[in-house]
Design a protein around this motif. Sequence first.
Motif, mmCIF file in Angstrom:
data_model
loop_
_atom_site.group_PDB
_atom_site.id
_atom_site.type_symbol
_atom_site.label_atom_id
_atom_site.label_comp_id
_atom_site.label_asym_id
_atom_site.label_seq_id
_atom_site.Cartn_x
_atom_site.Cartn_y
_atom_site.Cartn_z
ATOM 1 N N MET A 185 34.882 40.366 38.852
ATOM 2 C CA MET A 185 34.772 40.809 37.459
ATOM 3 C C MET A 185 34.600 42.317 37.396
ATOM 4 N N ALA A 186 33.806 42.866 38.297
ATOM 5 C CA ALA A 186 33.624 44.319 38.324
ATOM 6 C C ALA A 186 34.932 45.026 38.676
ATOM 7 N N ALA A 187 35.714 44.443 39.569
ATOM 8 C CA ALA A 187 37.001 45.046 39.933
ATOM 9 C C ALA A 187 37.986 44.967 38.774
ATOM 10 N N LEU A 188 38.076 43.803 38.128
ATOM 11 C CA LEU A 188 38.992 43.639 37.003
ATOM 12 C C LEU A 188 38.604 44.535 35.830
ATOM 13 N N ALA A 189 37.313 44.702 35.611
ATOM 14 C CA ALA A 189 36.834 45.482 34.462
ATOM 15 C C ALA A 189 37.327 46.918 34.463
ATOM 16 N N ARG A 190 37.638 47.448 35.624
ATOM 17 C CA ARG A 190 38.124 48.832 35.690
ATOM 18 C C ARG A 190 39.431 49.014 34.936
ATOM 19 N N TRP A 191 40.182 47.920 34.734
ATOM 20 C CA TRP A 191 41.498 48.013 34.119
ATOM 21 C C TRP A 191 41.520 47.505 32.680
ATOM 22 N N LEU A 192 40.391 47.033 32.174
ATOM 23 C CA LEU A 192 40.350 46.482 30.820
ATOM 24 C C LEU A 192 40.132 47.579 29.789
ATOM 25 N N GLN A 193 40.948 47.563 28.723
ATOM 26 C CA GLN A 193 40.829 48.510 27.615
ATOM 27 C C GLN A 193 40.438 47.731 26.355
ATOM 28 N N PRO A 194 39.173 47.795 25.937
ATOM 29 C CA PRO A 194 38.783 47.082 24.719
ATOM 30 C C PRO A 194 39.664 47.468 23.534
ATOM 31 N N GLY A 195 40.130 46.456 22.824
ATOM 32 C CA GLY A 195 40.993 46.653 21.678
ATOM 33 C C GLY A 195 42.466 46.670 22.019
ATOM 34 N N THR A 196 42.799 46.662 23.310
ATOM 35 C CA THR A 196 44.192 46.844 23.712
ATOM 36 C C THR A 196 44.682 45.839 24.742
#
Length: 417
Positions: free
Chosen positions: A279-290
């Motif tokens: 989850m910490a690794a994936l979170a680096r690529w998540l853009q809230p709202g997008t």
Amino acid sequence: MKQRVLPWAKLSVCLLLLLFFTPAAQPRLTPPWPQPHLSAFDHPGVAIQGSPEAMIVAAIDAVREGRMADARATIDALLAKAPNYRLAHLVSADLYAMRAAPLADLGGGVASAPQDRLDDLKREAQVRLLRHTAPPPVGHLPAQLLALSPAQRHAVLVDTGSARAYLFENDKGVPRYVTDYYVTIGKLGIDKLKEGDQRTPLGVYFVTGHMPRLQLDRIYGEAAELYGVGAWPISYPNELDRREGRTGHGIWLHGVPYDTYARAPQASNGCVALTNEDMAALARWLQPGTTPVVNVTQVDWLPPHAWRQRREAALARIEAWRAAAETAEPARLQAFYGSQFSTEESRPARGGTVRPQAIALENISLFATAGERPQWVATFDQQSRSERTQIRQRKRVYWQQEGTDWKILWEGRARAG
């Protein structure tokens, strides 16, 4: 005697593990799992290194091949790296127990454990092994991701059937595979209908925010432990969910409690949960709202030429609709709308007067779902300009296949994505 017994033991262990790790509704290992010859454990083993998932798969492969010392060394190294990995503890217990007596099933080394917990661990082993024995075809593209807008740097595609989340990067609108992760979905499966049904929704959603662990602690107290490193809410219910009367809230991507490395494939209340590391690794690529999160029952992998054909056909249909809307000819425009069409916008009645206007669609994203009701979800910036007005809005249009045609099911303002 030693040379005659050991090959038979290797063959038996290999065959029985292959039978067990074939996906089944009720994972069991029959007939009894025989005891390998003790000499298979005695020589020094070689530990395979890598991610915890790679190591658990390597250990299973070692057992399949009768390399018990290697399996033992790999499991010991894995537990040193991830001491809270329950599946690794299960395999470790079995390896010790197999030195003394045959086992009737995976998990026989901890026969006193609750059967439901053992079944959960078996299912986890199945889906992890399946990912490595049947990986996605190299060079193929997912039919569910047909176009990414320039703002969407990455996309997440959740294959609920195989308990995997795939991360793709945006290469000029084309999804390029980056990596994938084991995930947990709802306790009662998929296709969420109502609040509290413990199912994971299917469809197209978008990450809407980030709730760090400190924020979760303030809101939920001790219950925040369930979410591990944090939570990333997604936009369930989406516009189509609301139209269909689906209820519920709080569907997130999140981590797991710190006292366990991973949860069972079906163990959440409807969210998609990953190990804290993943989850910490994936979170680096998540853009809230997008960032889109597309939940499907199974990823449809297509060779590049077939993927391009499907993408071009969908975009051509959307372009034909835009051109019809621009002319404002009622009969021509109405041909694009299905019998179950609805909208949140104010639209003239059939036969009403609509003035011609220039319409431009920009920053298009296009995702697809399959199953009994194949759908497209198109999102774009629409600029409409007439003699008197100019309107720009972020818009979403849901299309549904009716016979051989694609018709608009819902049209309105996009709240995310």
